[in-house]
Design an enzyme around this catalytic site. Structure first.
Site, PDB file in Angstrom:
ATOM      1  N   LYS A  81     -32.700  31.003   7.407  1.00  0.00           N
ATOM      2  CA  LYS A  81     -33.826  31.252   8.315  1.00  0.00           C
ATOM      3  C   LYS A  81     -34.772  32.302   7.752  1.00  0.00           C
ATOM      4  CE  LYS A  81     -31.580  32.591  11.945  1.00  0.00           C
ATOM      5  NZ  LYS A  81     -30.236  32.659  11.341  1.00  0.00           N
ATOM      6  N   THR A 106     -35.410  33.151   4.627  1.00  0.00           N
ATOM      7  CA  THR A 106     -36.222  32.630   3.526  1.00  0.00           C
ATOM      8  C   THR A 106     -37.277  31.665   4.047  1.00  0.00           C
ATOM      9  OG1 THR A 106     -34.372  32.872   1.994  1.00  0.00           O
ATOM     10  CG2 THR A 106     -36.152  31.407   1.323  1.00  0.00           C
ATOM     11  N   ASP A 116     -33.439  40.855   5.972  1.00  0.00           N
ATOM     12  CA  ASP A 116     -34.502  39.851   6.028  1.00  0.00           C
ATOM     13  C   ASP A 116     -35.890  40.484   5.973  1.00  0.00           C
ATOM     14  OD1 ASP A 116     -33.289  37.311   6.011  1.00  0.00           O
ATOM     15  OD2 ASP A 116     -32.616  37.578   8.071  1.00  0.00           O
ATOM     16  N   ASP A 158     -24.360  30.964  20.049  1.00  0.00           N
ATOM     17  CA  ASP A 158     -23.739  32.290  20.135  1.00  0.00           C
ATOM     18  C   ASP A 158     -24.095  32.931  21.464  1.00  0.00           C
ATOM     19  OD1 ASP A 158     -22.882  31.910  17.559  1.00  0.00           O
ATOM     20  OD2 ASP A 158     -24.331  33.274  16.643  1.00  0.00           O
ATOM     21  N   GLU A 169     -24.340  36.029  22.076  1.00  0.00           N
ATOM     22  CA  GLU A 169     -25.229  37.176  21.863  1.00  0.00           C
ATOM     23  C   GLU A 169     -26.699  36.762  21.816  1.00  0.00           C
ATOM     24  OE1 GLU A 169     -22.745  36.370  19.865  1.00  0.00           O
ATOM     25  OE2 GLU A 169     -21.337  38.050  19.650  1.00  0.00           O
ATOM     26  N   LYS A 177     -24.579  14.298   6.228  1.00  0.00           N
ATOM     27  CA  LYS A 177     -24.073  14.178   7.598  1.00  0.00           C
ATOM     28  C   LYS A 177     -24.921  15.034   8.535  1.00  0.00           C
ATOM     29  CE  LYS A 177     -20.948  11.960   8.090  1.00  0.00           C
ATOM     30  NZ  LYS A 177     -20.855  10.474   8.185  1.00  0.00           N
ATOM     31  N   LYS A 235     -33.012   9.296  11.029  1.00  0.00           N
ATOM     32  CA  LYS A 235     -31.842   9.474  11.884  1.00  0.00           C
ATOM     33  C   LYS A 235     -31.926  10.794  12.649  1.00  0.00           C
ATOM     34  CE  LYS A 235     -26.785   9.382  11.710  1.00  0.00           C
ATOM     35  NZ  LYS A 235     -25.607   9.272  10.815  1.00  0.00           N
ATOM     36  N   CYS A 295     -30.283  56.672  -6.176  1.00  0.00           N
ATOM     37  CA  CYS A 295     -29.752  57.487  -5.074  1.00  0.00           C
ATOM     38  C   CYS A 295     -28.433  58.159  -5.471  1.00  0.00           C
ATOM     39  CB  CYS A 295     -29.597  56.636  -3.816  1.00  0.00           C
ATOM     40  SG  CYS A 295     -29.370  57.624  -2.313  1.00  0.00           S
ATOM     41  N   HIS A 302     -35.235  55.030  -3.440  1.00  0.00           N
ATOM     42  CA  HIS A 302     -34.872  53.613  -3.565  1.00  0.00           C
ATOM     43  C   HIS A 302     -36.129  52.822  -3.928  1.00  0.00           C
ATOM     44  CE1 HIS A 302     -30.722  53.577  -1.840  1.00  0.00           C
ATOM     45  NE2 HIS A 302     -31.142  54.704  -1.297  1.00  0.00           N
ATOM     46  N   GLU A 316     -36.469  50.136  -5.334  1.00  0.00           N
ATOM     47  CA  GLU A 316     -36.310  48.684  -5.196  1.00  0.00           C
ATOM     48  C   GLU A 316     -36.955  48.139  -3.930  1.00  0.00           C
ATOM     49  OE1 GLU A 316     -32.493  50.475  -3.376  1.00  0.00           O
ATOM     50  OE2 GLU A 316     -33.878  50.916  -5.021  1.00  0.00           O
TER      51      GLU A 316
END
Length: 533
Positions: free
Chosen positions: A17, A19, A71, A148, A150, A188, A224, A383, A508, A510
């Protein structure tokens, strides 16, 4: 008027989801629309900051200091935007806010319930995020899997959102797994059908389905799915396995998903500008460049998502330089007891010591740092990788054999790394570290200055400990260069002059690396690793 795209997931978690949401954002942004993205996480934690990486992957930190779901890293990298606290909504935040309002008397006389109070708060937070970002389109990714317990309040809130907004302003995209049976060569669809049935039982009919599978959907399978989900075949799209997640926007664009979304939202379709993105995808997939082996030493390497942003930052820099990185994941706890792993370090052209809290695996990381320093192998410390580089240097260059961080050994006679002053009175753990974008002052004439080409930069932080100021003079007298400091003098970047590339940072970097704009420290590291300096 703000338009909403709600992305839900079915069959199982980690179906893609994030991506897909990031890919849709990229395709719409590159058509000229102002896009915002919100991740909704149904867990009760207020944020991801106190979670073990094995539970939920890396904690992604935003400029404003939010500790969020990974995400948001996808969103930032794909859309080249900066997200914030308002872009990650957890059940914990929602309930916390509802309870606060109840205690303040905002609901006097009412029985506070999931409907309408919790669902109203969810909708309010989402609308507020869109307004803060000045968005024309907001993509709302609902975490978890349909079915779920939640997720139910969040899905109910999204159902209500559809009723409250004007027609054509809310669109539902359902991402679900279609299993491929290799023995029979069949796709399937039954699990996907059941997930849509569950969604419809809640009151949500998806407008678009993205079928996640190993292989592309064929037309019969698409028909289908359409028959059993009440979604026309032309609104069913295939997200199949590709070499890199950065290719997903390309395959979805080729299928025409953005045009169909804009058609449903009654917005004008435009020609997307994807030339630079396509060039990047081609570069990151290329196997023609020089191959370089990079050892990544950490304590959560069994789950690669624990260091997702670092991995992506390496790929960004490698694609920019036209080299092919081969990543060697080395568990630092294993390095402490298995001498053969030291030999593997010798087979690498570069070593990265990864972030991580606590004493477990610390000595293994120190071994890796020592090996890099003595054998002149390019080194990048992130770090904790900076803090332990200080420990290694203090022990083996200065001669303070029992030097350590007080995080690892509170009783060390040489506390070269110690708790930040403003952390000493902290009693709660959630959201209390030194977090978010902090100014770093770069010293001219250093490698850091050459890499950043600036005297002042901002990088994101997430830590409680610092290099002990009492030892800085001694470190510098023995050959270490402090090339970056904070406004109040904290050590931010260190380097060694008599080394091909030995750089460590408290930050950080990155988190700010982008596919088309690699982080400077990672770019410098990859240049050194590949011999391009």
């Amino acid at each position: 008027m703000l338009k909403y795209i709600v992305v839900t997931g079915g069959v199982l978690s980690s179906v893609g989801k994030g991506t897909v949401s990031a890919s849709l954002g990229l395709l719409l942004k590159n058509r000229g629309y102002k896009v915002s993205v919100v991740k909704v996480d149904p867990y009760i934690n207020v944020d991801a900051g106190t979670m073990n990486p094995y539970m939920h992957g890396e904690v992604f930190v935003t400029d404003d200091g939010a500790e969020t779901d990974l995400d948001l890293g996808h969103y930032e990298r794909f859309l080249d935007i900066n997200t914030g606290k308002h872009n990650n909504i957890t059940a914990g935040r929602v309930y916390f806010e509802v309870i606060r309002k109840e205690r303040e008397g905002k609901f006097m006389g009412q029985t506070v319930q999931i409907i309408p109070h919790v669902t109203d708060e969810i909708k309010s937070m989402i609308r507020r995020a869109g307004n803060i970002d000045g968005a024309q389109i907001i993509i709302v990714e609902v975490g978890g899997t349909v079915g779920d317990i939640e997720s139910l309040p969040f899905l109910e809130a999204m159902r209500q959102l559809k009723l409250e907004e004007e027609e054509h302003n809310v669109l539902f995209v359902h991402v679900a797994l279609v299993e491929y049976l290799s023995v029979t060569g069949e796709l399937k669809t039954k699990p996907l059908q059941h997930s849509v049935q569950e969604l419809r039982r809640i009151g949500i009919q998806p407008d678009i389905i993205v079928a996640r599978s190993i292989v592309p959907l064929d037309n019969e399978t698409r028909k289908k799915i359409a028959m059993f989900t009440n979604v026309r075949p032309e609104y069913i799209f295939s997200s199949y396995d590709v070499e890199t997640s950065y290719e997903v926007p390309v395959i979805l664009e080729h299928q025409g998903i953005a045009a169909k979304i804009l058609e449903r939202l009654k917005l004008q379709d435009r020609n997307p500008e994807l030339t630079d993105w396509m060039s990047f995808v081609k570069a990151i997939k290329s196997k023609d460049g020089k191959r370089v082996r990079i050892a990544l030493v950490g304590k959560y390497t069994k789950l690669k998502d624990s260091y997702l942003s670092i991995k992506e930052a390496i790929y960004h820099a490698a694609a920019h330089l036209g080299v092919v990185p081969e990543l060697m994941w080395i568990e630092s706890t294993d390095l402490e007891k298995d001498e053969n792993l030291i030999k593997e370090l010798g087979e690498s052209q570069g070593i990265v010591v990864l972030p991580g809290f606590g004493s477990r695996g610390a000595e293994g990381k120190i071994k890796a740092i020592n090996f890099s320093r003595l054998n002149k192998i390019p080194y990048l410390g992130i770090c904790f990788g900076l803090q332990l580089a200080i420990v290694e240097f203090s022990r083996n260059v200065i001669g303070l054999k029992e030097a350590n961080s007080t995080e690892v050994n509170p009783d060390t006679p040489y506390p070269v790394v110690t708790l930040l002053d403003d952390q000493k009175k902290v009693t709660q753990f959630g959201g209390t570290m030194r977090l978010g974008a902090q100014r770093i002052l770069i010293k001219k004439g250093t490698l850091a200055y050459k890499l950043y080409n600036a005297e002042t930069v901002f990088e994101r932080h997430r830590h409680r400990y610092e290099v002990n100021p009492s030892y800085v003079d001694e470190l510098e007298r023995n050959g270490m260069v402090v090339s970056g400091v904070s406004d109040n003098g904290l050590v931010e970047i260190i380097e060694l002059r008599d080394h091909p590339f030995f750089v460590a940072t408290q930050a950080h970097p990155e988190f700010k690396s982008r596919p088309l704009r690699p982080a400077p420290l990672f770019l410098g590291f990859l240049k050194a690793v590949s011999g391009l300096q």
